[in-house]
Design a protein around this motif. Structure first.
Motif, mmCIF file in Angstrom:
data_model
loop_
_atom_site.group_PDB
_atom_site.id
_atom_site.type_symbol
_atom_site.label_atom_id
_atom_site.label_comp_id
_atom_site.label_asym_id
_atom_site.label_seq_id
_atom_site.Cartn_x
_atom_site.Cartn_y
_atom_site.Cartn_z
ATOM 1 N N ASN A 96 0.826 -1.210 0.000
ATOM 2 C CA ASN A 96 0.000 0.000 0.000
ATOM 3 C C ASN A 96 0.859 1.258 0.000
ATOM 4 O O ASN A 96 0.560 2.227 -0.703
ATOM 5 N N ARG A 97 1.911 1.234 0.790
ATOM 6 C CA ARG A 97 2.803 2.398 0.867
ATOM 7 C C ARG A 97 3.448 2.661 -0.499
ATOM 8 O O ARG A 97 3.486 3.799 -0.981
ATOM 9 N N ILE A 98 3.939 1.606 -1.134
ATOM 10 C CA ILE A 98 4.602 1.760 -2.434
ATOM 11 C C ILE A 98 3.608 2.232 -3.495
ATOM 12 O O ILE A 98 3.910 3.103 -4.313
ATOM 13 N N ALA A 99 2.397 1.668 -3.463
ATOM 14 C CA ALA A 99 1.384 2.068 -4.445
ATOM 15 C C ALA A 99 0.986 3.533 -4.252
ATOM 16 O O ALA A 99 0.759 4.262 -5.226
ATOM 17 N N MET A 100 0.915 3.964 -2.995
ATOM 18 C CA MET A 100 0.560 5.375 -2.731
ATOM 19 C C MET A 100 1.658 6.304 -3.220
ATOM 20 O O MET A 100 1.388 7.367 -3.792
ATOM 21 N N GLU A 101 2.900 5.889 -2.995
ATOM 22 C CA GLU A 101 4.024 6.702 -3.491
ATOM 23 C C GLU A 101 3.959 6.768 -5.027
ATOM 24 O O GLU A 101 4.113 7.832 -5.618
ATOM 25 N N ALA A 102 3.710 5.618 -5.645
ATOM 26 C CA ALA A 102 3.667 5.558 -7.108
ATOM 27 C C ALA A 102 2.595 6.496 -7.659
ATOM 28 O O ALA A 102 2.825 7.218 -8.632
ATOM 29 N N ALA A 103 1.439 6.500 -7.025
ATOM 30 C CA ALA A 103 0.306 7.292 -7.511
ATOM 31 C C ALA A 103 0.593 8.798 -7.476
ATOM 32 O O ALA A 103 -0.060 9.575 -8.160
ATOM 33 N N ARG A 104 1.580 9.204 -6.681
ATOM 34 C CA ARG A 104 1.931 10.631 -6.604
ATOM 35 C C ARG A 104 2.934 11.037 -7.669
ATOM 36 O O ARG A 104 3.211 12.214 -7.843
ATOM 37 N N ARG A 105 3.521 10.050 -8.352
ATOM 38 C CA ARG A 105 4.654 10.345 -9.230
ATOM 39 C C ARG A 105 4.231 10.420 -10.702
ATOM 40 O O ARG A 105 4.514 9.528 -11.496
ATOM 41 N N SER A 106 3.568 11.508 -11.050
ATOM 42 C CA SER A 106 3.183 11.772 -12.432
ATOM 43 C C SER A 106 4.447 11.961 -13.274
ATOM 44 O O SER A 106 5.419 12.526 -12.781
ATOM 45 N N PRO A 107 4.461 11.565 -14.556
ATOM 46 C CA PRO A 107 3.352 10.955 -15.300
ATOM 47 C C PRO A 107 3.419 9.425 -15.363
ATOM 48 O O PRO A 107 2.510 8.809 -15.907
#
Ligand SMILES: [Cu+2]
Length: 163
Positions: A96-107
């Motif tokens: 969950n932590r990694i996915a949340m970080e990923a979701a912030r890293r556009s594009p």
């Protein structure tokens, strides 16, 4: 020559009635299809409802795979892009932590540290697809695949079960 081909197809169809399939294949991957070089063909779709069309993919440890991910939606990539990311095994909280970080890293929507990712596609827009060739993990277990586009991870995921 043409008749010969027809005959071969005919024999194959007859044999299929008894053997469940033409050209071999074990019970475990009943109905599985393979590329000419022996990669198991797996097709995954993502749609405008933020869903994959498969929630579980069963493979054999180390099995060569060819995964094609299609975004079958119509909504613009900016609001409904999708990727297909296969993660290493880890705790739910780490995932969950990694996915949340990923979701912030556009594009790209991928974590800075890629060591937790086995393989991934790019973010795809409507009608786009991408094919990945890789070998299934050698360690049996359950591996999560998911979309890391912002807001999608909570529901847009499934399991690759390596046997
Ligand atoms: Cu998505």
């Amino acid at each position: 020559m043409k008749n010969q081909i027809k005959l071969i197809i005919g024999i194959c169809v007859s044999a299929a009635v008894f053997l469940v399939g033409c050209g071999g294949g074990s019970d475990a991957d009943n109905g599985a299809e393979y590329t000419d070089d022996g990669r198991r063909i797996i097709e995954v779709q993502g749609n405008d409802q933020m869903r994959f069309n498969v929630s579980e993919i069963r493979v054999e440890a180390g099995q060569p795979l060819q995964v094609t991910f299609h975004n079958v939606g119509r909504m613009p990539k900016e609001s409904m892009g999708h990727n297909w990311v296969l993660f290493e095994q880890m705790s739910d909280s780490d995932l969950n932590r990694i996915a949340m970080e990923a979701a912030r890293r556009s594009p790209d929507y991928l974590p800075e540290d890629r060591s937790s990712i086995i393989v991934h596609t790019e973010i795809l827009g409507p009608g786009e697809s991408e094919t990945l060739e890789f070998d299934a993990p050698s360690e049996p277990g359950t591996y999560v695949f998911a979309c890391t586009f912002p807001g999608h991870f909570a529901i847009m995921k499934g399991n690759m079960i390596v046997e």
